[in-house]
Design an enzyme around this catalytic site. Structure first.
Site, short mmCIF file in Angstrom:
data_model
loop_
_atom_site.label_atom_id
_atom_site.label_comp_id
_atom_site.label_asym_id
_atom_site.label_seq_id
_atom_site.Cartn_x
_atom_site.Cartn_y
_atom_site.Cartn_z
N TYR A 179 3.29 46.54 4.23
CA TYR A 179 5.07 46.32 4.62
C TYR A 179 5.13 44.91 5.43
O TYR A 179 5.18 44.97 6.35
CB TYR A 179 4.99 47.69 5.31
N ARG A 184 12.39 41.31 2.78
CA ARG A 184 11.29 42.36 2.63
C ARG A 184 13.16 43.30 2.66
O ARG A 184 14.08 43.31 2.85
CB ARG A 184 11.12 43.13 3.82
N ASP A 185 13.37 44.85 1.89
CA ASP A 185 13.77 45.34 2.59
C ASP A 185 15.54 44.37 2.11
O ASP A 185 16.35 44.07 2.40
CB ASP A 185 14.81 45.77 3.78
N SER A 191 15.28 46.81 8.63
CA SER A 191 14.69 46.52 8.64
C SER A 191 13.48 45.31 7.69
O SER A 191 12.42 45.40 7.46
CB SER A 191 13.31 47.68 7.59
N ASP A 231 9.86 50.60 -0.72
CA ASP A 231 11.77 50.45 -0.70
C ASP A 231 11.46 48.79 -1.57
O ASP A 231 12.70 49.22 -2.37
CB ASP A 231 12.17 49.85 1.07
N HIS A 277 12.34 58.50 -3.44
CA HIS A 277 12.74 59.64 -3.62
C HIS A 277 13.52 60.33 -4.28
O HIS A 277 14.02 59.31 -5.44
CB HIS A 277 13.01 60.24 -1.76
N TRP A 280 16.80 59.15 -5.14
CA TRP A 280 17.20 57.46 -5.57
C TRP A 280 16.83 57.31 -7.18
O TRP A 280 17.30 57.54 -7.82
CB TRP A 280 16.50 56.49 -4.44
N ASN A 316 12.30 59.47 4.57
CA ASN A 316 13.71 60.69 4.25
C ASN A 316 13.16 61.73 4.86
O ASN A 316 12.20 61.83 5.44
CB ASN A 316 13.49 60.54 3.08
N ASP A 410 14.69 53.90 12.74
CA ASP A 410 15.04 53.43 11.42
C ASP A 410 16.05 52.16 12.31
O ASP A 410 15.62 51.36 11.82
CB ASP A 410 15.78 54.77 10.68
#
Length: 455
Positions: A179, A184-185, A191, A231, A277, A280, A316, A410
């Site tokens: 990660y 990122r994100d 994050s 993600d 998930h 999504w 999640n 988070d």
């Protein structure tokens, strides 16, 4: 309009004796809808929770197969780890072991999370809650390698796992999350990572992967299970309208390809690409684009043999199998992870992508706690969920896991922070909250007290 039609189609079978459309559900535990399919499809058992109307290979129609298996299954269990069926560690080969990679191995417990839990428990005054909190340290979680500075720790972990495997006679699995993508994100802020595409991010990421490989290589007797970049790929399915995501698309694909190719060479790293998930990529309109992306990435990378499948629900709150749909899922027939997995599986397998899954249930013990399905930040009232196990009762699901270490935040609710994301300031987000990845004591205590099954 399409979502409304699909929602109506999902509701009607509960009231009328209709036939299920192709790819729709037609059976499973608690199912009260149609159990027959339209002409050209057959109701086919998939697992105890789900039977599906699959197209007939011979073009015939309407007949049904039993919606229950020949032998009954108890479904997901709540053991503290996969059952060990092997007696001695062995080195890897360039051919992955047949079947579930969790079989025959124990999951090594990360000392970092155990130390976090012990420190948290020390701050809990109630004796019963304290004891429950301490038990969490014995439940395996993944370790997130979200900065390059943390990578050397992996060598230490693997050395310890190797020694334990040799002394106990049972080989170990070390679970990690890769990660550290540049930018990122791309559709969030909580994050954001350490690398920037504009500042040599791709080269820095390649170096990050090379360092992970260097730490793993000396320990071929330890099996590594890796979730690849939560993600990232899901953003390429739904969020290319976000400029940062559009700009990152080529780099994300190049970096993920490099990661799976290099890790694949080691022969002991089993990889699951992150697949978001149910709320999504599980929407009907997103399923085929998601499958197309995963399939094309897999093939363009040379179909790496140690890419085992996909990880869902990472960090999640979705149930694996919801007793009833959460009201926030209205309009999506794939209202939990088992529905999402069963809808995605045929689209993957038809193109050669390995249709195997691991599902995070670390914070899924309590349902119906969000105001919107997209609310993901420190959701109030969450509890620890089903314990990690490879006894899932579902052929396609290798293991239930705890990918998100419960108690690690988070994202911050501090609006002045550079990493503030508005989701962390919503009314269903627990506040005040510290920065992402740091310890959130009050939230951990709630996860403990609301755990389901109870700790």
């Amino acid at each position: 309009m399409l979502s409304a039609v699909l929602a109506l189609a999902a509701i009607l079978p509960a009231f009328v004796n209709a036939q299920g459309a192709v790819w729709s559900q037609c059976g499973g535990t608690g199912w009260t809808g149609a159990t027959t399919c339209v002409s050209g499809a057959t109701c086919t058992f998939s697992n105890p929770f789900y039977s599906q109307c699959l197209p007939n290979s011979n073009g015939g129609g309407g007949t049904t197969t039993p919606t229950n298996p020949p032998t009954t299954s108890s479904g997901p269990t709540t053991s503290t780890g996969p059952t060990s069926v092997s007696s001695a560690p062995s080195g890897p080969s360039q051919t992955p072991a047949a079947g579930n990679p969790y079989a025959g191995h124990n999951i090594w417990l990360t000392p970092f999370y155990a130390a976090e839990v012990a420190a948290a428990a020390a701050n809990i005054s109630d004796a019963t809650t304290k004891a429950k909190a301490l038990s969490v340290a014995k439940i395996p979680t993944f370790t997130w390698f979200d900065t390059i500075a943390k990578v050397p720790d992996l060598g230490t972990y693997l050395a310890n796992a190797s020694a334990l495997g040799k002394s106990s006679g049972t080989p170990q699995i070390v679970q990690i999350i890769v990660y550290d993508l540049p930018d990122r994100d791309c559709a969030a802020a909580a994050s954001n990572g350490e690398f920037s595409i504009a500042n040599g991010g791709q080269a820095n990421y390649f170096n990050y992967i090379d360092q992970l490989v260097a730490q793993i290589k000396p320990f071929p007797d330890v099996r590594v299970v890796a979730i690849i970049e939560p993600d990232s790929l899901a953003n390429l399915v739904t969020n290319l309208s976000v400029q940062k995501c559009s700009n990152a698309q080529t780099t994300y694909l190049a970096c993920v390809t490099y990661a799976i190719q290099q890790l694949n060479k080691l022969g002991n790293v089993y990889m699951y690409l992150d697949a978001g998930h149910a709320g999504w990529l599980g929407w009907p309109a997103n399923l085929q684009p998601a499958a197309t992306l995963f399939n094309s990435l897999f093939k363009n990378a040379g179909s790496p043999s140690f890419v085992r499948g996909l990880a869902t629900n990472v960090a999640n709150y979705n149930a694996l199998s919801a007793a009833t749909p959460d009201p926030i899922t209205q309009g999506n027939s794939n209202y939990d992870e088992i529905h999402y997995i069963n809808a995605l599986t045929p689209l993957l397998s038809s193109s050669g992508f390995p249709p195997h899954f691991i599902v995070d249930q670390g914070r899924s013990g309590v349902q119906n706690i969000r105001q919107q399905w997209g609310d993901w930040c420190n959701v109030k009232g969450a509890g620890f969920g089903t314990r990690p196990t490879s006894n899932t009762g579902v052929t396609a699901i290798d293991a239930i896991v705890w990918a998100k270490p419960g108690g690690e935040c988070d994202g911050t609710s501090n609006t002045s922070s550079a990493r503030f994301d508005f989701h962390c300031g919503l009314s269903d987000a627990d506040q005040p909250a510290p920065e992402a990845g740091t310890w959130f004591q009050e939230y951990f205590t709630t996860l403990v007290t609301k755990a389901n099954p109870a700790l």
